[in-house]
Design an enzyme around this catalytic site. Sequence first.
Site, PDB file in Angstrom:
ATOM      1  N   CYS A 107      -4.319  -1.109  -2.090  1.00 32.21           N
ATOM      2  CA  CYS A 107      -4.399   0.344  -2.268  1.00 32.21           C
ATOM      3  C   CYS A 107      -5.333   0.612  -3.441  1.00 32.21           C
ATOM      4  O   CYS A 107      -5.092   0.114  -4.546  1.00 32.21           O
ATOM      5  CB  CYS A 107      -2.994   0.887  -2.554  1.00 32.21           C
ATOM      6  SG  CYS A 107      -2.911   2.626  -3.019  1.00 32.21           S
TER       7      CYS A 107
ATOM      8  N   CYS B 275     -10.728   3.957  -0.081  1.00 33.83           N
ATOM      9  CA  CYS B 275      -9.299   4.022   0.233  1.00 33.83           C
ATOM     10  C   CYS B 275      -9.062   3.087   1.405  1.00 33.83           C
ATOM     11  O   CYS B 275      -9.833   3.096   2.380  1.00 33.83           O
ATOM     12  CB  CYS B 275      -8.890   5.451   0.595  1.00 33.83           C
ATOM     13  SG  CYS B 275      -7.208   5.601   1.231  1.00 33.83           S
TER      14      CYS B 275
ATOM     15  N   GLY C 217      -2.560   9.080  -4.044  1.00 30.37           N
ATOM     16  CA  GLY C 217      -3.718   9.707  -4.678  1.00 30.37           C
ATOM     17  C   GLY C 217      -3.458  11.056  -5.315  1.00 30.37           C
ATOM     18  O   GLY C 217      -4.244  11.520  -6.135  1.00 30.37           O
TER      19      GLY C 217
ATOM     20  N   HIS D 195      -7.054   3.172   3.742  1.00 32.45           N
ATOM     21  CA  HIS D 195      -6.806   3.847   5.016  1.00 32.45           C
ATOM     22  C   HIS D 195      -8.119   4.115   5.776  1.00 32.45           C
ATOM     23  O   HIS D 195      -8.129   4.165   7.008  1.00 32.45           O
ATOM     24  CB  HIS D 195      -6.119   5.198   4.792  1.00 32.45           C
ATOM     25  CG  HIS D 195      -4.657   5.124   4.477  1.00 32.45           C
ATOM     26  ND1 HIS D 195      -4.184   4.679   3.263  1.00 32.45           N
ATOM     27  CD2 HIS D 195      -3.563   5.454   5.214  1.00 32.45           C
ATOM     28  CE1 HIS D 195      -2.858   4.748   3.266  1.00 32.45           C
ATOM     29  NE2 HIS D 195      -2.455   5.208   4.437  1.00 32.45           N
TER      30      HIS D 195
ATOM     31  N   ASP E 110       0.858  -1.179   0.000  1.00 36.47           N
ATOM     32  CA  ASP E 110       0.000   0.000   0.000  1.00 36.47           C
ATOM     33  C   ASP E 110       0.895   1.229   0.000  1.00 36.47           C
ATOM     34  O   ASP E 110       2.094   1.140   0.298  1.00 36.47           O
ATOM     35  CB  ASP E 110      -0.914   0.001   1.238  1.00 36.47           C
ATOM     36  CG  ASP E 110      -1.857   1.208   1.277  1.00 36.47           C
ATOM     37  OD1 ASP E 110      -2.274   1.668   0.202  1.00 36.47           O
ATOM     38  OD2 ASP E 110      -2.153   1.693   2.378  1.00 36.47           O
ATOM     39  N   SER E 111       0.295   2.369  -0.299  1.00 40.48           N
ATOM     40  CA  SER E 111       1.030   3.624  -0.240  1.00 40.48           C
ATOM     41  C   SER E 111       1.423   3.965   1.193  1.00 40.48           C
ATOM     42  O   SER E 111       2.130   4.940   1.424  1.00 40.48           O
ATOM     43  CB  SER E 111       0.182   4.759  -0.816  1.00 40.48           C
ATOM     44  OG  SER E 111      -0.995   4.925  -0.041  1.00 40.48           O
TER      45      SER E 111
ATOM     46  N   THR F 276      -5.877   3.418  -5.078  1.00 46.91           N
ATOM     47  CA  THR F 276      -5.260   4.249  -6.110  1.00 46.91           C
ATOM     48  C   THR F 276      -4.314   3.426  -6.981  1.00 46.91           C
ATOM     49  O   THR F 276      -4.320   3.553  -8.210  1.00 46.91           O
ATOM     50  CB  THR F 276      -4.494   5.423  -5.473  1.00 46.91           C
ATOM     51  OG1 THR F 276      -5.400   6.193  -4.683  1.00 46.91           O
ATOM     52  CG2 THR F 276      -3.875   6.318  -6.525  1.00 46.91           C
TER      53      THR F 276
END
Length: 258
Positions: free
Chosen positions: A74, A183, A44, A185, A11-12, A76
Amino acid sequence: MTNNNPIGLFDSGVGGTSIWREIHNLMPNENTIYLADSKNAPYGLRPKEEIVALSMKNTEFLLDMGCKIIVVACNTATTNAIKELRSKYDVPFIGIEPAIKPAANNSATQTIGILATKGTLSSELFNKAVEIYQHTKIVEQVGHGLVELIESGQMDAPEMDTLLRSYLNPMIAANIDYLVLGCSHYPYLIPKIKKIIPEQVKIIDSGEAVARQTQHILREKVGLASNRKGSAVFYTNSDQKVLSSLLNNEYQVIKKDF
């Protein structure tokens, strides 16, 4: 078919641990390696070419670790890069996309809200998905600043509540009955979101569906781990504290430049 190689996730940043948790709960025997590219979060706000390059870098890190399947944890990265990843690497990829389908199909008000990053909402893959549901009003909202606050360990900062109210109140006014979290998160914000939205508005995220799809692909094509407790290792290229705290300090978090 038995295959004890690890499941790789990236993930980012730390948000994809919400996906990791669902996979770990469903398949506790599987070894997992999680990669948090927090140094480059959020994805993003980045152009597509950069998201693809970062996703390839993360994939190669996990493949070097012997991962048998890659979960792009993720939204994005999935909506911008999974096509390129699948064409370049000979390993199954599981993506994560906003769960528009169950929300649109079950909405009584024919109005749903989607809270996501700019990179997800502006992606070709997302817009193709939206086009299918012409009879549903979709209220889109970019969650500016939310990922940054989570990544910096400020989930409980007053600014978080202010931002969430500013994003959710117009959706409530538009009469949404489903809120899609686009998202990885954002599931960590569900307790705060529930204090803002009406009780009848249902929240949907993709974690459970991603875990089931991962299990299905492993069973059909790759092989599940043997019947023993799996290990979990987490890597980050930023401060370890935020990632450790989201994992309740129960797992090893290794800081590594990548």
